[in-house]
Scaffold this active site. Structure first.
Site, PDB file in Angstrom:
ATOM      1  N   HIS A  88      -4.123   3.284   6.237  1.00 30.43           N
ATOM      2  CA  HIS A  88      -4.701   2.123   5.577  1.00 30.43           C
ATOM      3  C   HIS A  88      -4.502   0.859   6.390  1.00 30.43           C
ATOM      4  O   HIS A  88      -5.238  -0.118   6.239  1.00 30.43           O
ATOM      5  CB  HIS A  88      -4.079   1.926   4.190  1.00 30.43           C
ATOM      6  CG  HIS A  88      -4.279   3.086   3.268  1.00 30.43           C
ATOM      7  ND1 HIS A  88      -3.244   3.712   2.619  1.00 30.43           N
ATOM      8  CD2 HIS A  88      -5.400   3.768   2.909  1.00 30.43           C
ATOM      9  CE1 HIS A  88      -3.719   4.712   1.884  1.00 30.43           C
ATOM     10  NE2 HIS A  88      -5.028   4.761   2.054  1.00 30.43           N
ATOM     11  N   HIS A 113       2.044  -6.063   8.217  1.00 33.29           N
ATOM     12  CA  HIS A 113       0.902  -5.211   8.536  1.00 33.29           C
ATOM     13  C   HIS A 113      -0.339  -6.081   8.672  1.00 33.29           C
ATOM     14  O   HIS A 113      -0.295  -7.286   8.425  1.00 33.29           O
ATOM     15  CB  HIS A 113       0.720  -4.133   7.449  1.00 33.29           C
ATOM     16  CG  HIS A 113       0.448  -4.699   6.097  1.00 33.29           C
ATOM     17  ND1 HIS A 113       1.446  -4.982   5.191  1.00 33.29           N
ATOM     18  CD2 HIS A 113      -0.714  -5.046   5.489  1.00 33.29           C
ATOM     19  CE1 HIS A 113       0.911  -5.485   4.086  1.00 33.29           C
ATOM     20  NE2 HIS A 113      -0.403  -5.526   4.245  1.00 33.29           N
ATOM     21  N   HIS A 115      -4.795  -6.680   8.450  1.00 33.29           N
ATOM     22  CA  HIS A 115      -6.093  -6.390   7.840  1.00 33.29           C
ATOM     23  C   HIS A 115      -7.193  -7.006   8.699  1.00 33.29           C
ATOM     24  O   HIS A 115      -7.068  -8.135   9.172  1.00 33.29           O
ATOM     25  CB  HIS A 115      -6.175  -6.974   6.429  1.00 33.29           C
ATOM     26  CG  HIS A 115      -5.236  -6.342   5.455  1.00 33.29           C
ATOM     27  ND1 HIS A 115      -5.576  -5.239   4.702  1.00 33.29           N
ATOM     28  CD2 HIS A 115      -3.960  -6.649   5.125  1.00 33.29           C
ATOM     29  CE1 HIS A 115      -4.550  -4.905   3.940  1.00 33.29           C
ATOM     30  NE2 HIS A 115      -3.554  -5.737   4.181  1.00 33.29           N
ATOM     31  N   HIS A 132       0.120  -9.747   6.993  1.00 31.21           N
ATOM     32  CA  HIS A 132       0.903  -9.947   5.772  1.00 31.21           C
ATOM     33  C   HIS A 132       2.357  -9.586   6.043  1.00 31.21           C
ATOM     34  O   HIS A 132       2.660  -8.438   6.370  1.00 31.21           O
ATOM     35  CB  HIS A 132       0.367  -9.076   4.631  1.00 31.21           C
ATOM     36  CG  HIS A 132      -1.003  -9.463   4.178  1.00 31.21           C
ATOM     37  ND1 HIS A 132      -1.808  -8.626   3.417  1.00 31.21           N
ATOM     38  CD2 HIS A 132      -1.720 -10.604   4.358  1.00 31.21           C
ATOM     39  CE1 HIS A 132      -2.950  -9.235   3.160  1.00 31.21           C
ATOM     40  NE2 HIS A 132      -2.921 -10.435   3.719  1.00 31.21           N
ATOM     41  N   THR A 199      -2.801  -6.357  -2.449  1.00 30.62           N
ATOM     42  CA  THR A 199      -4.225  -6.182  -2.155  1.00 30.62           C
ATOM     43  C   THR A 199      -4.583  -4.715  -1.976  1.00 30.62           C
ATOM     44  O   THR A 199      -5.716  -4.396  -1.597  1.00 30.62           O
ATOM     45  CB  THR A 199      -4.633  -6.959  -0.886  1.00 30.62           C
ATOM     46  OG1 THR A 199      -3.940  -6.413   0.246  1.00 30.62           O
ATOM     47  CG2 THR A 199      -4.303  -8.434  -1.025  1.00 30.62           C
ATOM     48  N   THR A 200      -3.643  -3.827  -2.228  1.00 31.63           N
ATOM     49  CA  THR A 200      -3.877  -2.381  -2.200  1.00 31.63           C
ATOM     50  C   THR A 200      -3.345  -1.782  -3.488  1.00 31.63           C
ATOM     51  O   THR A 200      -2.493  -2.387  -4.159  1.00 31.63           O
ATOM     52  CB  THR A 200      -3.160  -1.718  -1.005  1.00 31.63           C
ATOM     53  OG1 THR A 200      -1.745  -1.957  -1.109  1.00 31.63           O
ATOM     54  CG2 THR A 200      -3.663  -2.275   0.323  1.00 31.63           C
TER      55      THR A 200
END
Length: 248
Positions: A88, A113, A115, A132, A199-200
């Site tokens: 992800h 991580h 995005h 993030h 957000t996941t």
């Protein structure tokens, strides 16, 4: 000027415990098709907040209110870390000892991580990538420090991570030497603050979001490599701000 007594109410909004897991380990989910963000809320009862929550992230940060936010209290230390491809995102698991203090509470940096493109927007503007930095306090409450990347020059600290980016899902690599998370931050730590969620999945709410105003640089090659390795973009669409305010 935003009244200070209302700012103190944020502590109450954030007091309830958020899940210490920022991505589910069980039910399969993704970023497109039947497993995509539009369906997250129905994939698993534990993901219900993804569909019914009213304080969801990411958001388009706009309509800012002056709240005289205090300077961020960051105490990051370099140390041994590992970089992971979890399917992800590309995530760097960080050693204990680095902290962010918010509302008088110490939050320990757990991991950071990436995005692509950015999940949060700034006044309608999207960025090629967003990092993030996920922190947790002793009770499991979360605070996320978000950094935007805009296309300019090659980001040297990021390059040192990308060299070891695992290409296979589940792959992990110990990063050589000491990794310094602060090297990815801009010189100015001025920020926006809002109340949001993961957000996941499971999209747990009660997350303190601290979004830095100043982007850092990234090259087009660096931005493209993340999506290339993952095989897809990994940004959740913008969520309604609803009755929330964005404080600066």
């Amino acid at each position: 000027m935003y009244p200070r007594f209302i700012l103190s109410c944020f502590a109450g909004l954030f007091a309830f415990a958020a899940s210490s897991a920022w991505a589910s380990e069980g039910t399969e989910w993704g970023y497109s098709g039947d497993l995509g963000p539009d369906n997250w809320g129905t994939l698993d009862p534990a993901f219900s907040a993804c569909g019914t929550g009213v304080n969801q992230s990411p958001v388009d940060l706009a309509g800012f209110v002056d709240g005289e936010l205090p300077p961020l209290e960051l105490d990051y230390s370099a140390g041994s870390a590992e970089i992971v491809n979890n399917g992800h995102s590309i995530q760097v698991n960080y050693p204990s000892g680095s902290t962010l203090t918010v509302d008088g509470t110490s939050f320990t940096l757990q991991q950071f991580h990436f995005h692509t493109p950015s999940e949060n927007h700034l006044a309608g503007r999207s960025f090629p990538m967003e990092a993030h930095f996920v922190h947790a306090d002793a009770a499991g409450n979360l605070a996320v420090l978000a950094v935007m990347f805009e296309q300019r020059a090659t980001n040297i600290p990021l390059d040192s991570l990308w060299k070891f980016m695992p290409r296979n899902v589940g792959g992990k690599t110990a990063l050589p030497g000491s990794t310094d998370a602060s090297s990815l931050l801009p010189p100015s730590l001025d920020y926006f603050r809002y109340n949001g969620s993961l957000t996941t999945p499971p999209c747990s709410e009660g997350v303190r979001w601290l979004v830095l105003k100043t982007p850092v640089s990234i090259s087009s090659v660096q931005a493209e490599k993340l999506a290339e390795v993952l095989g897809h973009s990994n940004n959740r669409p913008i969520q309604p701000l609803n009755a929330r305010i964005v404080v600066e």
